[in-house]
Design a protein around this motif. Sequence first.
Motif, PDB file in Angstrom:
ATOM      1  N   GLU A   1      53.169  34.056  26.323  1.00 56.61           N
ATOM      2  CA  GLU A   1      54.604  34.297  26.947  1.00 56.61           C
ATOM      3  C   GLU A   1      54.545  35.501  28.346  1.00 56.61           C
ATOM      4  N   ASN A   2      53.286  36.535  27.443  1.00 56.75           N
ATOM      5  CA  ASN A   2      53.739  37.863  27.962  1.00 56.75           C
ATOM      6  C   ASN A   2      52.256  36.746  29.462  1.00 56.75           C
ATOM      7  N   GLN A   3      51.331  36.147  29.254  1.00 59.64           N
ATOM      8  CA  GLN A   3      50.709  35.617  29.990  1.00 59.64           C
ATOM      9  C   GLN A   3      50.907  34.943  31.647  1.00 59.64           C
ATOM     10  N   ARG A   4      52.171  34.070  30.672  1.00 57.03           N
ATOM     11  CA  ARG A   4      53.012  33.641  31.845  1.00 57.03           C
ATOM     12  C   ARG A   4      53.628  34.173  32.946  1.00 57.03           C
ATOM     13  N   ARG A   5      54.364  35.672  31.782  1.00 57.66           N
ATOM     14  CA  ARG A   5      54.555  36.492  33.215  1.00 57.66           C
ATOM     15  C   ARG A   5      53.822  37.217  33.891  1.00 57.66           C
ATOM     16  N   GLN A   6      52.522  37.201  33.972  1.00 57.13           N
ATOM     17  CA  GLN A   6      51.849  37.940  34.446  1.00 57.13           C
ATOM     18  C   GLN A   6      51.284  36.967  35.056  1.00 57.13           C
ATOM     19  N   SER A   7      51.129  36.184  35.128  1.00 59.37           N
ATOM     20  CA  SER A   7      50.707  34.958  35.823  1.00 59.37           C
ATOM     21  C   SER A   7      52.127  34.704  37.102  1.00 59.37           C
ATOM     22  N   GLN A   8      53.338  34.405  36.851  1.00 59.19           N
ATOM     23  CA  GLN A   8      54.109  34.152  38.119  1.00 59.19           C
ATOM     24  C   GLN A   8      53.720  35.933  38.996  1.00 59.19           C
ATOM     25  N   ALA A   9      53.877  36.965  37.900  1.00 57.90           N
ATOM     26  CA  ALA A   9      54.631  38.249  38.732  1.00 57.90           C
ATOM     27  C   ALA A   9      53.097  38.250  39.844  1.00 57.90           C
ATOM     28  N   ALA A  10      51.712  37.903  40.083  1.00 54.30           N
ATOM     29  CA  ALA A  10      50.213  37.853  41.101  1.00 54.30           C
ATOM     30  C   ALA A  10      50.637  36.153  40.759  1.00 54.30           C
ATOM     31  N   HIS A  11      51.364  35.563  41.578  1.00 49.73           N
ATOM     32  CA  HIS A  11      50.904  34.595  42.134  1.00 49.73           C
ATOM     33  C   HIS A  11      50.583  34.922  43.888  1.00 49.73           C
ATOM     34  N   ASN A  12      49.237  34.266  44.099  1.00 50.32           N
ATOM     35  CA  ASN A  12      48.829  34.009  45.154  1.00 50.32           C
ATOM     36  C   ASN A  12      48.468  35.704  45.454  1.00 50.32           C
ATOM     37  N   VAL A  13      47.947  37.060  44.745  1.00 53.61           N
ATOM     38  CA  VAL A  13      47.447  38.069  45.171  1.00 53.61           C
ATOM     39  C   VAL A  13      46.424  37.976  44.525  1.00 53.61           C
ATOM     40  N   VAL A  14      44.841  39.100  45.332  1.00 53.28           N
ATOM     41  CA  VAL A  14      43.914  39.288  45.374  1.00 53.28           C
ATOM     42  C   VAL A  14      44.106  40.314  44.743  1.00 53.28           C
TER      43      VAL A  14
ATOM     44  N   SER B   1      44.902  31.782   7.963  1.00 51.34           N
ATOM     45  CA  SER B   1      46.302  31.554   8.430  1.00 51.34           C
ATOM     46  C   SER B   1      45.901  32.358   9.832  1.00 51.34           C
ATOM     47  N   ILE B   2      47.240  31.870  10.744  1.00 54.75           N
ATOM     48  CA  ILE B   2      46.940  32.414  12.005  1.00 54.75           C
ATOM     49  C   ILE B   2      48.894  33.005  12.110  1.00 54.75           C
ATOM     50  N   ASP B   3      48.968  34.192  12.792  1.00 50.24           N
ATOM     51  CA  ASP B   3      49.952  34.469  13.081  1.00 50.24           C
ATOM     52  C   ASP B   3      50.283  33.894  14.295  1.00 50.24           C
ATOM     53  N   MET B   4      51.149  33.049  14.480  1.00 49.44           N
ATOM     54  CA  MET B   4      51.465  31.961  15.584  1.00 49.44           C
ATOM     55  C   MET B   4      52.581  32.787  16.182  1.00 49.44           C
ATOM     56  N   ASP B   5      53.614  33.840  15.663  1.00 51.17           N
ATOM     57  CA  ASP B   5      54.600  33.869  16.621  1.00 51.17           C
ATOM     58  C   ASP B   5      54.023  35.465  17.626  1.00 51.17           C
ATOM     59  N   GLY B   6      53.046  35.371  16.912  1.00 54.84           N
ATOM     60  CA  GLY B   6      52.253  36.740  17.870  1.00 54.84           C
ATOM     61  C   GLY B   6      51.198  36.349  19.234  1.00 54.84           C
ATOM     62  N   PHE B   7      50.565  34.594  18.549  1.00 54.73           N
ATOM     63  CA  PHE B   7      50.353  34.108  19.399  1.00 54.73           C
ATOM     64  C   PHE B   7      51.117  33.702  20.566  1.00 54.73           C
TER      65      PHE B   7
ATOM     66  N   LEU C   1      44.548  35.191  11.002  1.00 52.29           N
ATOM     67  CA  LEU C   1      43.901  35.507  12.081  1.00 52.29           C
ATOM     68  C   LEU C   1      45.248  35.701  13.188  1.00 52.29           C
ATOM     69  N   SER C   2      44.433  36.505  14.365  1.00 52.39           N
ATOM     70  CA  SER C   2      45.672  37.611  14.742  1.00 52.39           C
ATOM     71  C   SER C   2      46.524  37.199  15.958  1.00 52.39           C
ATOM     72  N   GLY C   3      47.535  36.765  16.673  1.00 47.98           N
ATOM     73  CA  GLY C   3      48.256  35.625  17.444  1.00 47.98           C
ATOM     74  C   GLY C   3      47.174  36.212  19.241  1.00 47.98           C
ATOM     75  N   LYS C   4      46.815  37.762  18.562  1.00 46.80           N
ATOM     76  CA  LYS C   4      46.405  37.104  20.028  1.00 46.80           C
ATOM     77  C   LYS C   4      44.585  37.434  20.511  1.00 46.80           C
ATOM     78  N   ASP C   5      44.822  36.941  18.498  1.00 43.26           N
ATOM     79  CA  ASP C   5      42.445  36.085  18.487  1.00 43.26           C
ATOM     80  C   ASP C   5      42.943  35.319  19.017  1.00 43.26           C
ATOM     81  N   ALA C   6      43.454  34.451  18.787  1.00 42.63           N
ATOM     82  CA  ALA C   6      44.349  32.836  18.625  1.00 42.63           C
ATOM     83  C   ALA C   6      44.304  32.490  20.213  1.00 42.63           C
ATOM     84  N   PHE C   7      45.156  33.585  20.449  1.00 41.74           N
ATOM     85  CA  PHE C   7      45.193  33.292  22.587  1.00 41.74           C
ATOM     86  C   PHE C   7      43.650  33.314  23.265  1.00 41.74           C
TER      87      PHE C   7
END
Length: 927
Positions: free
Chosen positions: A461-474, A450-456, A421-427
Amino acid sequence: MEFRGAEVQAGKPLIAKVTVQPVSEDASEDHHQSKDVSGDSIRRRFLEFYASRGHKVLPSASLVPEDPTVLLTIAGMLQFKPVFLGKVPRQVPCATTSQRCIRTNDLENVGRTARHHTFFEMLGNFSFGDYFKKEAIRWAWELSTVEFGLPANRVWVSIYEDDDEAFEIWKNEVGVPVERIKRMGEADNFWTSGPTGPCGPCSELYYDFYPERGCGDEVDLGDDSRFIEFYNLVFMQYNKTKEGLLEPLKQKNIDTGLGLERIAQILQKVPNNYETDLVYPIIAKVLELANISYDSADDKAKMSLKVIADHMRAVVYLISDGVLPSNIGRGYVLRRLIRRAVRKGKSLGIHGDGKGAFLPIVAEKVIEMSTYIDSDVKTKAPRILEEIRQEELRFKKTLERGEKLLDRKLKEALSADKPCLSGKDAFILSDTYGFPVEITAEVAEERGVSIDMDGFEAEMENQRRQSQAAHNVVKLSVEDGDDITKDIADTEFLGYDSLSARAVVKSLLVGGKSVVRVSEGSEVEILLDRTPFYAESGGQIADHGFLFVNGSQEDVAVVEVSDVQKSLKIFVHKGVVKSGALEVGKEVEAAVDADLRQRAKVHHTATHLLQSALKKVVGQETSQAGSLVAFDRLRFDFNFNRPLHEGELEEIEGLINRWIGDATRLETKVLPLADAKQAGAIAMFGEKYNDEVRVVEVPGVSKELCGGTHVGNTAEIRAFKIISEQGIASGTRRIEAVAGEACIEYINSRDSQMKRLCSTLKVKAEDVTNRVENLLEELRTARKEASDLRSKAAVYRASVISNEAFTIGTKQTIRVLVESMDDTDADSLKSAAEHLVSTLEEPVAVVLGSCPDKDKVSLVAAFSPGVVSLGLQAGKCIGSIAKLCGGGGGGKPQFAQAGGRKPENLSSALEKAREDLVATLSQKLGY
């Protein structure tokens, strides 16, 4: 460190030096059955054993430890770790506890093996520089072979490979044969508290289920099919230096742990921990919900039953100790356990109660069994059950959709040479459908994927970066992707000084599309050049109000605004066109709802006062962790590691109301950020600040960086009332309160309820408590009288049916009575059976059954001593016939009760009981 209940009486010796005699090799294997071996009894006997030897019995510590390095309490020694490390002086020379513990490192083994759990109880005895190795070993042997009656020839011992002192004590003083003492290496038999610090060798006791397999060097104590380790003795005698050297400690300590569930398995002679009376009643409740029997369940179903029972023990005690479901820390552990239990219940076909939840039903059984584990659990039952219900229902909302997606993705993966199962699907399953990746992994493993845990992890990590960049922005963009903010100037905010203003419509959005005109009934997002509306930020919700377009009759329009958000400095007014039409370029009158704004101002200023009061009452180290400023209430989250006491809450409330009564004018200034911080202004949680900041000060009370709206004088708040305080996550508490008009409404509502209560009870308000207590006492008395009457009626009916008793044998006769008593309740059935045994001629065997309610069967078996002496046991008798009625139960040799859910099988079950008793007794009598 303070030990609750650790007072020591001066002048009285704490250690009774007892000489322990080794148990002979021919000790009877049934010796331990001569005493009560229930889980509650084992716990009590252990504590009494060590209490009689001078140990102070101390309560279990919370599952939320004081030690910040540990997520959950994983061992009995954890509450004493500061003493062992020499950081605090001992309060008592030695202690004994039954400690609630949770470990999740072997979660996947729960239900698969005979003895893995997440929640378990660790019985322990501890010495803080008082006694040492000799006493610990001799007492452990005496407890095991004398108090608990374990056959000496079934107990093996392991020691650290270099611990000759322990070897000599076990061999020469206790008398354990050399062939049953195993030397083991550092990994198994040497305990350390870390890279440096106190440490020492261990000695472990193992029970041998198959001694006929013999002794010898080839025997492996790690063989789970033959042995179970049940008692571990740690001899804390060294200090490990940075160089790795072992230096003898001046104060040698003892730290032991005996697994309650493990010793219960041994003493109760069941094949695994789950079939002991500590866990099986919970499994029985799940069986009832699943409408299956334990004996007919396959291995997969039994594993699900065990997982649910185990996890619900952990869940109930975690919530009782203040942990709530969340996505971090302890809250995540709790959430994961609940979700695993939900999935296992679904696999068993359990549908739940009328609201769709089944875990609260199971939790009720756990709570019912909690009396001797944690007496506080029953008082917290309503909150525990509600938290479980809400979390289960939340998960079920996304479970079905997520399972369909997972099933589809697993089928796709299985078509590949190496199913993965791809990391993206698991995410996506985790982020969108609330499936923890661990659960996804479990389901995938069951299907051979099995699951691609590295991909997950990369997706996370990509979500965390996007979340920080988009903080309090509509997000402000139209469907074709063009960002409309590049052509829109910042919105001028006028709301600090005015609640209405003339403004021009700069842009309109409907469904993400830019439009120039909207008509009646349209939901629309409106950008103005200036606004008095406060946009949601800093915990304060947005203003509500209206936009009015005045002009000729056909140009009049009204827009109701129900939300305002902002992207950087551009305000987005969200509303519905109530009448007329609105166009880009039109001038509008923007008017904020003054009453709602006042409510928000009152609650926001009260939040500042609350933070100051918390720091004064419980400590300056408390800090804000979130807030909500609404029209009807305020919510304040703060970092703190324990619940607030009632007295503390009263002090906080009183302090705030005094500040309100002081009628202090607020001061608001705009200062450079550095100057504001230097002046001691507190930053609000979650806010970002520019170089110039707004400082809101209640002189002498509070000074905070805040962009919210506030009252001009504390007197405007009028009154403040705390309505709840609770934990919401690890180390995070939440207070909800009301102020101003919301406070008056809250008090009036409570007053109205009290008046209705007074009217119903026909008493004054000050007499309500006594009246309710009297009513409860009257109810208890009435229930007892009703129960007594039912018991008397049952006894009378028993006297009538006693004529149905028949005898077996000639030289030695035994009277047998097996009858149905219609709809007699369980307690009355018990009274009837006891009456029959006491009045019929000894020896006598009585089995009674009834159907007290629809879909409910009650069974009871009572055997006189003469019958028991022949080898018959009431518990075994009742258990076998209860299965025929779709239930289970058991008890002692002389008396046992059971229940079931199949009334239609009662007559055949009683007939089987009659036949079995006749056959068995005839055989015993030689006929």
